[in-house]
Design a protein around this motif. Structure first.
Motif, PDB file in Angstrom:
ATOM      1  N   ASN A  97      -5.292  16.563  -1.937  1.00 16.09           N
ATOM      2  CA  ASN A  97      -5.181  16.453  -0.491  1.00 16.09           C
ATOM      3  C   ASN A  97      -6.361  15.729   0.154  1.00 16.09           C
ATOM      4  N   ASN A  98      -6.017  14.850   1.078  1.00 13.50           N
ATOM      5  CA  ASN A  98      -6.969  14.291   2.036  1.00 13.50           C
ATOM      6  C   ASN A  98      -6.643  14.965   3.363  1.00 13.50           C
ATOM      7  N   PRO A  99      -7.548  15.679   3.990  1.00 10.83           N
ATOM      8  CA  PRO A  99      -9.000  15.655   3.853  1.00 10.83           C
ATOM      9  C   PRO A  99      -9.619  16.783   3.022  1.00 10.83           C
ATOM     10  N   GLY A 154       0.821  -1.201   0.000  1.00 11.08           N
ATOM     11  CA  GLY A 154       0.000   0.000   0.000  1.00 11.08           C
ATOM     12  C   GLY A 154       0.860   1.258   0.000  1.00 11.08           C
ATOM     13  N   GLY A 155       0.184   2.378  -0.166  1.00  6.16           N
ATOM     14  CA  GLY A 155       0.880   3.657  -0.090  1.00  6.16           C
ATOM     15  C   GLY A 155       1.485   3.845   1.296  1.00  6.16           C
ATOM     16  N   GLN A 156       0.859   3.247   2.319  1.00  6.47           N
ATOM     17  CA  GLN A 156       1.361   3.429   3.686  1.00  6.47           C
ATOM     18  C   GLN A 156       2.788   2.909   3.838  1.00  6.47           C
ATOM     19  N   ALA A 157       3.068   1.714   3.301  1.00  7.38           N
ATOM     20  CA  ALA A 157       4.441   1.190   3.411  1.00  7.38           C
ATOM     21  C   ALA A 157       5.399   2.014   2.556  1.00  7.38           C
ATOM     22  N   ALA A 158       4.892   2.600   1.474  1.00  5.08           N
ATOM     23  CA  ALA A 158       5.745   3.495   0.678  1.00  5.08           C
ATOM     24  C   ALA A 158       6.090   4.747   1.492  1.00  5.08           C
ATOM     25  N   LEU A 159       5.114   5.243   2.278  1.00  6.73           N
ATOM     26  CA  LEU A 159       5.381   6.385   3.165  1.00  6.73           C
ATOM     27  C   LEU A 159       6.445   6.017   4.203  1.00  6.73           C
ATOM     28  N   PHE A 160       6.304   4.824   4.752  1.00  7.22           N
ATOM     29  CA  PHE A 160       7.267   4.359   5.758  1.00  7.22           C
ATOM     30  C   PHE A 160       8.664   4.258   5.134  1.00  7.22           C
ATOM     31  N   SER A 178       6.181  13.174  -1.918  1.00 11.13           N
ATOM     32  CA  SER A 178       4.965  13.663  -2.544  1.00 11.13           C
ATOM     33  C   SER A 178       3.940  12.530  -2.631  1.00 11.13           C
ATOM     34  N   ASP A 179       2.928  12.631  -1.778  1.00 10.80           N
ATOM     35  CA  ASP A 179       1.900  11.588  -1.715  1.00 10.80           C
ATOM     36  C   ASP A 179       0.808  11.954  -2.721  1.00 10.80           C
ATOM     37  N   GLU A 180       0.743  11.166  -3.796  1.00 11.11           N
ATOM     38  CA  GLU A 180      -0.163  11.510  -4.899  1.00 11.11           C
ATOM     39  C   GLU A 180      -1.217  10.421  -5.111  1.00 11.11           C
ATOM     40  N   VAL A 181      -1.611   9.754  -4.023  1.00 12.54           N
ATOM     41  CA  VAL A 181      -2.503   8.589  -4.196  1.00 12.54           C
ATOM     42  C   VAL A 181      -3.885   8.950  -4.746  1.00 12.54           C
ATOM     43  N   TYR A 182      -4.237  10.249  -4.743  1.00 15.28           N
ATOM     44  CA  TYR A 182      -5.555  10.640  -5.285  1.00 15.28           C
ATOM     45  C   TYR A 182      -5.451  11.275  -6.674  1.00 15.28           C
ATOM     46  N   TRP A 205      -5.951  -4.898  -0.612  1.00 13.60           N
ATOM     47  CA  TRP A 205      -4.921  -5.685  -1.306  1.00 13.60           C
ATOM     48  C   TRP A 205      -3.515  -5.261  -0.911  1.00 13.60           C
ATOM     49  N   ARG A 206      -3.409  -4.061  -0.365  1.00 14.10           N
ATOM     50  CA  ARG A 206      -2.130  -3.433   0.001  1.00 14.10           C
ATOM     51  C   ARG A 206      -1.216  -3.353  -1.232  1.00 14.10           C
ATOM     52  N   ALA A 207      -1.746  -2.691  -2.245  1.00 13.73           N
ATOM     53  CA  ALA A 207      -1.086  -2.632  -3.548  1.00 13.73           C
ATOM     54  C   ALA A 207      -0.606  -1.210  -3.821  1.00 13.73           C
ATOM     55  N   SER A 230      -5.148   1.668  -3.962  1.00 10.40           N
ATOM     56  CA  SER A 230      -6.234   1.606  -2.967  1.00 10.40           C
ATOM     57  C   SER A 230      -7.414   2.463  -3.375  1.00 10.40           C
ATOM     58  N   LYS A 231      -7.131   3.705  -3.739  1.00 13.10           N
ATOM     59  CA  LYS A 231      -8.227   4.646  -4.038  1.00 13.10           C
ATOM     60  C   LYS A 231      -8.597   4.567  -5.506  1.00 13.10           C
ATOM     61  N   SER A 232      -7.586   4.535  -6.382  1.00  8.91           N
ATOM     62  CA  SER A 232      -7.860   4.620  -7.825  1.00  8.91           C
ATOM     63  C   SER A 232      -8.611   3.395  -8.338  1.00  8.91           C
ATOM     64  N   MET A 234     -12.018  11.939  -2.312  1.00 10.91           N
ATOM     65  CA  MET A 234     -13.257  11.245  -1.941  1.00 10.91           C
ATOM     66  C   MET A 234     -13.906  11.816  -0.677  1.00 10.91           C
ATOM     67  N   TYR A 235     -13.679  13.099  -0.407  1.00 13.18           N
ATOM     68  CA  TYR A 235     -14.114  13.669   0.870  1.00 13.18           C
ATOM     69  C   TYR A 235     -14.690  15.074   0.662  1.00 13.18           C
ATOM     70  N   ILE A 236     -15.521  15.486   1.627  1.00 13.85           N
ATOM     71  CA  ILE A 236     -15.940  16.889   1.661  1.00 13.85           C
ATOM     72  C   ILE A 236     -15.677  17.409   3.078  1.00 13.85           C
TER      73      ILE A 236
HETATM   74  N1  PLP Z   1      -2.020   8.722   1.586  1.00 11.95           N
HETATM   75  C1  PLP Z   1      -3.199   9.313   1.754  1.00 11.95           C
HETATM   76  C2  PLP Z   1      -3.297  10.776   1.554  1.00 11.95           C
HETATM   77  C3  PLP Z   1      -4.332   8.570   2.124  1.00 11.95           C
HETATM   78  O1  PLP Z   1      -5.513   9.188   2.284  1.00 11.95           O
HETATM   79  C4  PLP Z   1      -4.170   7.181   2.321  1.00 11.95           C
HETATM   80  C5  PLP Z   1      -5.319   6.366   2.766  1.00 11.95           C
HETATM   81  O2  PLP Z   1      -6.379   6.830   3.112  1.00 11.95           O
HETATM   82  C6  PLP Z   1      -2.912   6.618   2.134  1.00 11.95           C
HETATM   83  C7  PLP Z   1      -1.847   7.407   1.770  1.00 11.95           C
HETATM   84  C8  PLP Z   1      -2.652   5.164   2.358  1.00 11.95           C
HETATM   85  O3  PLP Z   1      -3.249   4.405   1.385  1.00 11.95           O
HETATM   86  P1  PLP Z   1      -2.936   2.871   1.198  1.00 11.95           P
HETATM   87  O4  PLP Z   1      -4.221   2.148   1.370  1.00 11.95           O
HETATM   88  O5  PLP Z   1      -2.430   2.774  -0.201  1.00 11.95           O
HETATM   89  O6  PLP Z   1      -1.911   2.454   2.184  1.00 11.95           O
END
Ligand code: PLP
Length: 395
Positions: free
Chosen positions: A176-178, A101-107, A204-208, A245-247, A237-239, A324-326
């Motif tokens: 950006n989330n949120p 997932g993006g989370q492990a990429a952040l880590f 640069s977190d570009e998951v959205y 799946w942690r992809a 995850s989002k797209s 995906m948020y308001i």
């Molecule tokens: N980055 C942002 C901004 C997110 O909102 C999320 C999940 O909500 C993630 C990363 C982590 O996503 P992933 O499910 O790919 O680990």
């Protein structure tokens, strides 16, 4: 018993990690209450059938051995091709490393850029795990506020004021989330100038990036002088509605960085399972269709939700440009948005996130996730609007 390392005990300091409303909603559900959960950024629909079938086929074919830690070549080729278009830079497939997932990429990005005691600037409002991820590697998160009235665009003077000789990295998230904000090219140029001036990494977190409704996504990696100092986080995850799946993956600037990240994953996840990698490949091989379909679904919901919430003249909101948020601004009527969120849950059964969970910049706001069916989401927004009208007349 020997003591645990202070680093691991300090990942989530304090008892409240911002998920109290959701915890309460779960308790109410167990008691039989009918609750609409708009707290998490998780889809209310499953991954598309062809992707699930590709995984089932891989399992049936016995693809259950260890997977490539780096990622199988045909998958990295597809990621590089998609990423080159999305981020506006030429991506070498060897610079892509798969992650859980993006989370492990952040880590991995935090591990690659920070030594214990190093500071990382986190721009508010932020995704809830950012500070925790930085602390998990021994780094020190330094948060920088943005203003709702500026559309949550960070300002370079505030960023500069947060810098110290220990600053090593800036973590930025656009779309950006949120907030659903897209950072403008001008904003990103200011961030880039600071990174270059102070020789900093940019994560640069570009998951959205696939869910943009107004304007165009600009990746800071594409700005002059930034490619070699930017680590891009991306995920399906989002797209592609593949949260479980942690992809995900990290896009590194060069092979040396990619090889260090592969070594890090050698000591942790040891690669994604082959049946997951093959399902990811099948999903990306069909082109933009699946992610476009999901983005359109959220655009439709965004428009419906904005219309339903706008029935209350008391609610202030900006239709999000992306994601995906308001975010709903309650500062003028309910500055204690957490109290509002708890009361909303008790009286209407709708669970939302208090804005404080994403940093002080979104205090006095609540965030709703657009992750309920069109009818349920409209019903939830109608209840929120009615409740807001009542709240305004409450003694
Ligand atoms: N980055 C942002 C901004 C997110 O909102 C999320 C999940 O909500 C993630 C990363 C982590 O996503 P992933 O499910 O790919 O680990």
């Amino acid at each position: 018993m020997p003591t645990l390392s202070p680093r691991i005990q300090n990942i989530v300091p304090g008892a409240d990690d911002g998920w109290g409303v959701q915890e309460k909603a779960y308790r109410m559900m167990r008691e039989g209450r009918d609750i609409i959960l708009l707290t998490m950024g998780d889809h209310d629909f499953p991954t598309a059938e062809p992707i699930r079938q590709a995984c089932a086929d891989a399992l049936a074919a016995g693809r259950t051995t260890y997977g490539s830690i780096h990622g199988i070549v045909p998958l990295r080729d597809l990621i590089a091709k998609r990423g080159s278009a999305a981020h506006g830079v030429e991506i070498d497939p060897d610079h892509v490393v798969l992650s859980m997932g993006g989370q492990a990429a952040l880590f991995a990005a935090a591990s690659a850029t920070l030594d214990p005691g190093d500071e990382a600037i986190v721009i508010e409002p932020y995704y809830a795990t950012y500070a925790q991820t930085i602390r998990a590697v021994g780094g020190v998160p330094v948060t920088v506020q943005t203003r709702a009235d500026d559309g949550f665009q960070p300002d370079s003077d505030t960023l500069r004021a947060a810098m110290t000789p220990k600053t090593r990295m800036i973590l930025c998230n656009s779309p950006n989330n949120p907030s659903g904000a897209l950072y403008t090219r001008a904003t990103l140029e200011k961030i880039a100038a600071l990174c270059i001036e102070h020789d900093l990494w940019l994560v640069s977190d570009e998951v959205y990036h696939s869910q943009v409704y107004t304007g165009a996504h600009v990746s800071p990696a594409a700005l002059p002088g930034m490619r070699e100092r930017t680590l891009i986080i991306d995920s399906m995850s989002k797209s592609h509605a593949m949260t479980g799946w942690r992809a995900g993956w990290l896009i590194c600037p060069d092979s040396e960085t990619a090889n260090c990240v592969i070594d890090l994953f050698l000591t942790s996840a040891y690669g994604l399972a082959p049946f997951i990698q093959l399902a990811m490949r099948a999903a990306l091989a069909t082109g933009k269709g699946p992610e476009h379909e999901i983005a359109e679904r959220y655009r439709f919901r965004r428009d419906r939700a904005v219309a339903a919430l706008s029935r209350s003249a008391r609610l202030k909101l900006h239709a999000p440009d992306a994601a995906m948020y308001i975010l709903i601004d309650l500062r003028h009527m309910a500055p204690d948005a957490e109290a509002f969120a708890y009361a909303l849950l008790e009286e209407t059964g709708v669970a939302v996130m208090p804005g404080d969970s994403f940093g002080a910049s979104t205090a006095g706001h609540i965030r709703i996730s657009l992750t309920a069916s069109d009818e349920v989401l409209t019903e939830a927004c109608t209840r929120i609007a009615r409740f807001a009208d009542q709240w305004s007349t409450a003694p």
